[in-house]
Design a protein around this motif. Structure first.
Motif, PDB file in Angstrom:
ATOM      1  N   GLY A  87      -6.097  -0.048  -4.600  1.00 13.59           N
ATOM      2  CA  GLY A  87      -6.194   0.930  -5.681  1.00 13.59           C
ATOM      3  C   GLY A  87      -6.066   2.370  -5.226  1.00 13.59           C
ATOM      4  O   GLY A  87      -6.395   3.291  -5.975  1.00 13.59           O
ATOM      5  N   ILE A  88      -5.586   2.595  -4.013  1.00 14.77           N
ATOM      6  CA  ILE A  88      -5.419   3.964  -3.519  1.00 14.77           C
ATOM      7  C   ILE A  88      -4.231   4.622  -4.211  1.00 14.77           C
ATOM      8  O   ILE A  88      -3.417   3.957  -4.836  1.00 14.77           O
ATOM      9  N   SER A  89      -4.128   5.926  -4.068  1.00 20.37           N
ATOM     10  CA  SER A  89      -2.957   6.610  -4.621  1.00 20.37           C
ATOM     11  C   SER A  89      -1.783   6.392  -3.678  1.00 20.37           C
ATOM     12  O   SER A  89      -1.949   6.067  -2.499  1.00 20.37           O
ATOM     13  N   TRP A  90      -0.586   6.583  -4.213  1.00 22.56           N
ATOM     14  CA  TRP A  90       0.616   6.371  -3.399  1.00 22.56           C
ATOM     15  C   TRP A  90       0.613   7.278  -2.171  1.00 22.56           C
ATOM     16  O   TRP A  90       0.997   6.880  -1.092  1.00 22.56           O
ATOM     17  N   ARG A  91       0.155   8.496  -2.344  1.00 16.50           N
ATOM     18  CA  ARG A  91       0.174   9.467  -1.234  1.00 16.50           C
ATOM     19  C   ARG A  91      -0.768   9.084  -0.092  1.00 16.50           C
ATOM     20  O   ARG A  91      -0.591   9.543   1.024  1.00 16.50           O
ATOM     21  N   ASP A  92      -1.762   8.255  -0.378  1.00 13.16           N
ATOM     22  CA  ASP A  92      -2.723   7.849   0.653  1.00 13.16           C
ATOM     23  C   ASP A  92      -2.317   6.565   1.367  1.00 13.16           C
ATOM     24  O   ASP A  92      -3.091   6.022   2.163  1.00 13.16           O
ATOM     25  N   TYR A 128       6.963   3.732  -3.093  1.00 15.16           N
ATOM     26  CA  TYR A 128       6.853   3.970  -4.535  1.00 15.16           C
ATOM     27  C   TYR A 128       8.193   3.785  -5.234  1.00 15.16           C
ATOM     28  O   TYR A 128       8.283   3.133  -6.277  1.00 15.16           O
ATOM     29  N   LYS A 177      -1.331  -1.213  -1.662  1.00 11.57           N
ATOM     30  CA  LYS A 177      -1.640  -0.197  -2.687  1.00 11.57           C
ATOM     31  C   LYS A 177      -2.297  -0.839  -3.897  1.00 11.57           C
ATOM     32  O   LYS A 177      -3.290  -0.348  -4.418  1.00 11.57           O
ATOM     33  N   TRP A 189       5.479   6.961   1.896  1.00  6.04           N
ATOM     34  CA  TRP A 189       4.933   6.547   0.602  1.00  6.04           C
ATOM     35  C   TRP A 189       5.962   6.677  -0.510  1.00  6.04           C
ATOM     36  O   TRP A 189       5.970   5.859  -1.433  1.00  6.04           O
ATOM     37  N   ARG A 190       6.838   7.667  -0.432  1.00  3.13           N
ATOM     38  CA  ARG A 190       7.865   7.833  -1.480  1.00  3.13           C
ATOM     39  C   ARG A 190       8.831   6.641  -1.487  1.00  3.13           C
ATOM     40  O   ARG A 190       9.293   6.219  -2.540  1.00  3.13           O
TER      41      ARG A 190
END
Length: 121
Positions: free
Chosen positions: A32-37, A49, A28, A45-46
């Motif tokens: 630089g992707i979002s957590w959801r991706d 995170y 991640k 992903w949760r």
């Protein structure tokens, strides 16, 4: 190297493997992707995170960095080079020639363009 620094769960349901989650954190940050991706191979992903946030609050990353730096320093792998970036070097406010009345040297920051002199035009 990181295993002793990672907090272990005492109770609850079985966790996603620590290496898998840390690899997800690195992926991640690197991409630089979002957590959801985050790709599924790193777990939900949760979960990634939540552990990232917990580790950051607990200071796990700071301790790991210090440990890695101390090992590299002991092995002589760190070169000490001092650099000064001009974005962090500040001059005293009296050093600024702003052109305002009563401030600076009285010079202005305006560009003077040549113009036609008297009797030449």
């Amino acid at each position: 190297m990181l295993a002793p620094l990672i907090p272990q769960a005492v109770t609850g349901r079985p966790r996603v493997a620590g290496r898998q989650v840390i690899n997800g954190m690195v992926y991640k940050i690197r991409t630089g992707i979002s957590w959801r991706d985050l790709p599924e191979r790193y777990g939900p992903w949760r979960t990634v995170y939540t552990r990232f946030r917990r580790y950051a609050i607990a200071g796990v990353f700071t301790q790991a960095l210090r440990q890695i730096q101390s090992r590299a320093d002991a092995a002589g792998d760190i070169d000490r080079v001092v650099q000064i970036d001009s974005t962090i070097v500040w001059a005293h406010h009296h050093a600024a020639a702003t052109g305002r009345k009563g401030g600076g040297t009285g010079r202005t920051n305006r560009t003077i363009t040549p113009s036609v002199g008297p009797g030449e035009g």
